[in-house]
Design an enzyme around this catalytic site. Sequence first.
Site, PDB file in Angstrom:
ATOM      1  N   SER A   8      68.534  45.243  66.325  1.00 47.25           N
ATOM      2  CA  SER A   8      67.703  46.219  65.651  1.00 47.25           C
ATOM      3  C   SER A   8      66.384  44.845  66.016  1.00 47.25           C
ATOM      4  O   SER A   8      66.107  43.576  66.315  1.00 47.25           O
ATOM      5  CB  SER A   8      68.145  46.330  63.958  1.00 47.25           C
ATOM      6  OG  SER A   8      66.611  45.377  63.241  1.00 47.25           O
ATOM      7  N   ASP A  35      63.692  50.140  63.437  1.00 42.90           N
ATOM      8  CA  ASP A  35      63.418  50.594  62.014  1.00 42.90           C
ATOM      9  C   ASP A  35      62.231  51.604  61.793  1.00 42.90           C
ATOM     10  O   ASP A  35      61.319  50.044  62.245  1.00 42.90           O
ATOM     11  CB  ASP A  35      63.557  49.370  61.731  1.00 42.90           C
ATOM     12  CG  ASP A  35      64.944  49.380  61.401  1.00 42.90           C
ATOM     13  OD1 ASP A  35      66.241  49.457  61.030  1.00 42.90           O
ATOM     14  OD2 ASP A  35      66.334  48.120  61.347  1.00 42.90           O
ATOM     15  N   MET A  37      59.539  52.362  59.162  1.00 45.06           N
ATOM     16  CA  MET A  37      59.542  51.997  57.517  1.00 45.06           C
ATOM     17  C   MET A  37      57.995  52.321  57.916  1.00 45.06           C
ATOM     18  O   MET A  37      56.669  51.764  58.026  1.00 45.06           O
ATOM     19  CB  MET A  37      59.204  51.395  56.634  1.00 45.06           C
ATOM     20  CG  MET A  37      60.645  50.240  57.309  1.00 45.06           C
ATOM     21  SD  MET A  37      61.470  48.495  56.953  1.00 45.06           S
ATOM     22  CE  MET A  37      63.292  48.206  57.805  1.00 45.06           C
ATOM     23  N   HIS A  66      65.580  54.942  64.136  1.00 42.34           N
ATOM     24  CA  HIS A  66      65.882  55.361  62.360  1.00 42.34           C
ATOM     25  C   HIS A  66      64.569  55.625  61.778  1.00 42.34           C
ATOM     26  O   HIS A  66      64.323  54.574  61.321  1.00 42.34           O
ATOM     27  CB  HIS A  66      66.907  53.395  62.062  1.00 42.34           C
ATOM     28  CG  HIS A  66      67.253  53.652  60.603  1.00 42.34           C
ATOM     29  ND1 HIS A  66      67.109  52.413  59.358  1.00 42.34           N
ATOM     30  CD2 HIS A  66      67.589  54.841  59.737  1.00 42.34           C
ATOM     31  CE1 HIS A  66      68.059  52.638  58.851  1.00 42.34           C
ATOM     32  NE2 HIS A  66      67.635  53.839  58.242  1.00 42.34           N
ATOM     33  N   MET A 137      74.290  52.672  54.881  1.00 41.67           N
ATOM     34  CA  MET A 137      74.271  51.217  55.504  1.00 41.67           C
ATOM     35  C   MET A 137      74.694  50.715  54.167  1.00 41.67           C
ATOM     36  O   MET A 137      75.092  50.629  53.253  1.00 41.67           O
ATOM     37  CB  MET A 137      72.422  51.645  54.379  1.00 41.67           C
ATOM     38  CG  MET A 137      71.347  52.281  54.873  1.00 41.67           C
ATOM     39  SD  MET A 137      70.663  51.591  56.406  1.00 41.67           S
ATOM     40  CE  MET A 137      70.043  50.237  55.921  1.00 41.67           C
ATOM     41  N   ASP A 175      74.482  49.273  59.441  1.00 39.86           N
ATOM     42  CA  ASP A 175      73.539  48.955  59.424  1.00 39.86           C
ATOM     43  C   ASP A 175      72.927  47.807  58.248  1.00 39.86           C
ATOM     44  O   ASP A 175      72.946  48.749  56.993  1.00 39.86           O
ATOM     45  CB  ASP A 175      72.289  50.407  59.337  1.00 39.86           C
ATOM     46  CG  ASP A 175      71.389  49.633  60.177  1.00 39.86           C
ATOM     47  OD1 ASP A 175      70.716  48.365  59.801  1.00 39.86           O
ATOM     48  OD2 ASP A 175      69.617  49.880  59.816  1.00 39.86           O
TER      49      ASP A 175
END
Length: 219
Positions: A8, A35, A37, A66, A137, A175
């Site tokens: 990641s 990632d 967001m 993700h 998660m 994750d």
Amino acid sequence: MKYILSASILSADFANLHNEITACEKAGVDWVHIDVMDGHFVPNLTMGPFIVEACRRITKLPLDCHLMIEKPENLVEAFIKAGATNITIHPENNPTILNTLARIKSAGCKAGIAINPATPVDVIEPMIAQADLILVMTVNPGYSGQKFMPEIVEKIAKISALAKKCQTPPIIEVDGGINTDTIALVRDAGANAFVSASAIFHHPSGIAVGVEELRVSLV
Ligand code: DX5
Ligand code: ZN
């Protein structure tokens, strides 16, 4: 069995992203985890399709995207176009998830379902067969460097058992807080893909040693 390590880049040095990703590739990482967001679905704000497109030019490794965003259906096309390999979306607050998973698959990408620690397995049970991967998660999404939640191990085992009943079992990816202390624990519960940010990018001896130590912990 070959396990998948997904690095990641949330913990990478963004002033040096090209070298960091090249180091991961040389260290034998399998996927690059991105990632995404939006400051709404999770409190943090990170990267979008623009970064995915840049990563696509840096590496040939699969890009494991993700999406921790509201209304992923509005942005999925942009991630497909940017060169995403896997696109994983959350079921929380997402009534059109099945349509979006189908769209991801029709573009030739792997379609993933991510599940937050507080979300019960029942929420995803009816859609597991529609997914190429399930991302469990083990921290509340938003930041790297958080503590692994051991109470989720049982949930991994439950999801893994459900996955095994599918004609083509989805990959079980975990994750959050994955390091040399936790990786074997989640593997034993049925996980076969592992996301790690801090244990790779913040390893005091560097990326290659971080990756090697995770691999050794899986032997
Ligand atoms: C958390 C992200 C994770 C995070 C993992 O919201 O989805 O991918 O980067 O970071 P570590 O491995 O440091 O827990
Ligand atoms: Zn992630």
